[in-house]
Scaffold this active site. Structure first.
Site, PDB file in Angstrom:
ATOM      1  N   HIS A   1      -9.663   2.013   0.617  1.00  0.00           N
ATOM      2  CA  HIS A   1      -9.553   0.932   1.589  1.00  0.00           C
ATOM      3  C   HIS A   1     -10.565   1.018   2.725  1.00  0.00           C
ATOM      4  CE1 HIS A   1      -7.530  -2.306   3.702  1.00  0.00           C
ATOM      5  NE2 HIS A   1      -6.641  -2.394   2.734  1.00  0.00           N
TER       6      HIS A   1
ATOM      7  N   HIS B   1       0.808  -1.233   0.000  1.00  0.00           N
ATOM      8  CA  HIS B   1       0.000   0.000   0.000  1.00  0.00           C
ATOM      9  C   HIS B   1       0.838   1.279   0.000  1.00  0.00           C
ATOM     10  CE1 HIS B   1      -3.416  -2.524   0.245  1.00  0.00           C
ATOM     11  NE2 HIS B   1      -3.549  -2.620   1.541  1.00  0.00           N
TER      12      HIS B   1
ATOM     13  N   GLU C   1     -11.520  -3.527  -3.036  1.00  0.00           N
ATOM     14  CA  GLU C   1     -10.553  -2.551  -3.518  1.00  0.00           C
ATOM     15  C   GLU C   1     -10.315  -2.721  -5.027  1.00  0.00           C
ATOM     16  OE1 GLU C   1      -7.053  -3.115  -0.805  1.00  0.00           O
ATOM     17  OE2 GLU C   1      -8.502  -4.422   0.177  1.00  0.00           O
TER      18      GLU C   1
END
Ligand code: BGC
Length: 385
Positions: A213, A139, A350
């Protein structure tokens, strides 16, 4: 083009902080106009002020979004009786997000999900990234886009209230090449969609994979697990992973596996199936290849909570969908309303490119070159049945 005009309008109108339009009611009675307001939400350790923006549509839906990480802090949507409930996990205070968060509600970048070995090669040059997930980059690294304060403007478009967030990520940040200018526009539409539109440009070849997210729990009761939620995913194939959750580069048919959500199925129905790749999760934490032409906007998934009747559809122009069943929630976080978040108390959907694409030449490319414009639309659309 429409967005560019809107940005110019915002800039020329000088709406630097907040605009106030219409009614601020939380009730389900139809308000006459859309609105967006702002308030302080604490201060970063370096003194930077963080704002929270409240977007409301004419049907009473409400989204609260922070300038820190572009975090969706709460999202009120109606159940089948019209009662509003908060369907996302998070904290009441900024400090919670600063102390410990598994990316609650955040904007994710520069690269959503994992880059194996925290390395990739682009145009003959190898880039080494910060590691924050064993030997991998997850991420965007140690301080990804979820941990920076974005600048904000507001706008009320015919579609609904908009929060326009911008962030300038410098060349070399977390190891990624190129100065990257990123815009993320959240709109709460009158079709009861929370829409997120990303765009980005770079001055050097780089890789970009932006996503969102939020941890959803459609019951509106964060102490209730999501194992009874019914999921449909518009996908015939996944991209299998190894034990470190790095994609192997293969594609695998979902037929006859616990990854087959072409027929709507409860999340909990097969989550403990002994399928080796499923248990690497452990449980759902995988990328589905969505059945639609590359780059085309379309339906990815539909999630229904039979208890409240709430339904959430996920739409995007991205090629893949990471469906994560909150496997790493472990009871160590107490969030909003004093709720302790336990395993499977929420799920994430996502939309993104496939994990580790920079190291998988057979996956759709995530490379962005100077002169090109990255664009990605993610929509969470709510209804009740
Ligand atoms: C990933 C999980 C990870 C989680 C972090 C998800 O997007 O797929 O593996 O643990 O984010 O909270």
């Amino acid at each position: 083009m429409k967005k560019i005009i809107q940005l110019l309008l915002v800039a020329t109108a000088g709406l630097a902080t907040a605009s106030f339009v219409g009614c601020a009611s939380h009730s389900m009675s139809k308000s006459t106009t859309n609105s967006i307001t702002s308030a302080p939400f604490g201060t970063m350790p370096d003194g930077t002020a963080v704002q929270i923006y409240t977007l409301r549509n004419t049907h009473g839906l409400e989204a609260r979004i922070l300038t820190y990480g572009g975090i969706l802090q709460s999202l009120l949507v109606p159940d089948r009786t019209g009662k509003l409930g908060d369907v996302v996990l998070g904290y009441d205070h900024l400090q919670g997000y600063l102390d410990k968060t598994p990316y609650f509600g955040a904007l994710i970048g520069r690269y959503g999900n994992r880059i194996g070995g925290a390395k990739f090669t682009l145009e003959g040059q190898t880039y080494t990234l910060a590691t924050n997930n064993g030997p991998n980059s997850l991420h965007g690294g140690i301080k990804g886009f979820d941990k920076v304060v974005w600048s904000a403007k507001t706008f009320v478009s015919p579609e609904g209230p908009e929060l326009i967030l911008a962030y300038y990520s410098r060349d070399g940040e977390e190891g990624f090449p190129g100065n990257l200018m990123v815009t993320a526009i959240y709109t709460l539409t009158d079709d009861n969609e929370l829409k997120l539109q990303y765009s980005a440009t770079t001055d050097k070849p780089t890789v970009v994979n932006l996503t969102h997210h939020s941890y959803f729990n459609l019951t509106g009761q964060p102490n209730t697990d999501i194992l009874g939620h019914i999921v449909y995913i518009n996908s015939d194939e996944t991209t299998p992973v190894d034990a470190g959750l790095i994609t192997t580069g293969e594609f695998k048919s979902v037929a006859g596996t616990p990854f087959d959500f072409r027929t709507p199925t409860a999340i909990g129905a097969r989550i403990n199936d002994p399928d080796v790749v499923l248990q690497y999760g452990p449980g759902y934490d995988h990328n589905w290849v969505i059945n639609k032409p590359f780059g085309q906007y379309g339906l990815m998934a539909r999630v229904t909570d039979p208890s409240s009747g709430r339904v959430m559809e996920v739409w995007s122009d991205e090629p893949g969908l990471q469906f994560y069943a909150g496997n790493f929630l472990d009871g160590t976080i107490t969030g909003k309303y004093g709720a302790v978040y336990k395993i499977h108390d929420a799920f994430c959907m996502e939309p993104q490119h496939y994990p580790d694409s920079p190291n998988k030449p057979n996956f759709p490319t995530t490379e962005l070159k100077p002169g090109e414009k990255y664009h990605n639309t993610i929509v969470y659309k709510f209804s009740a049945e």
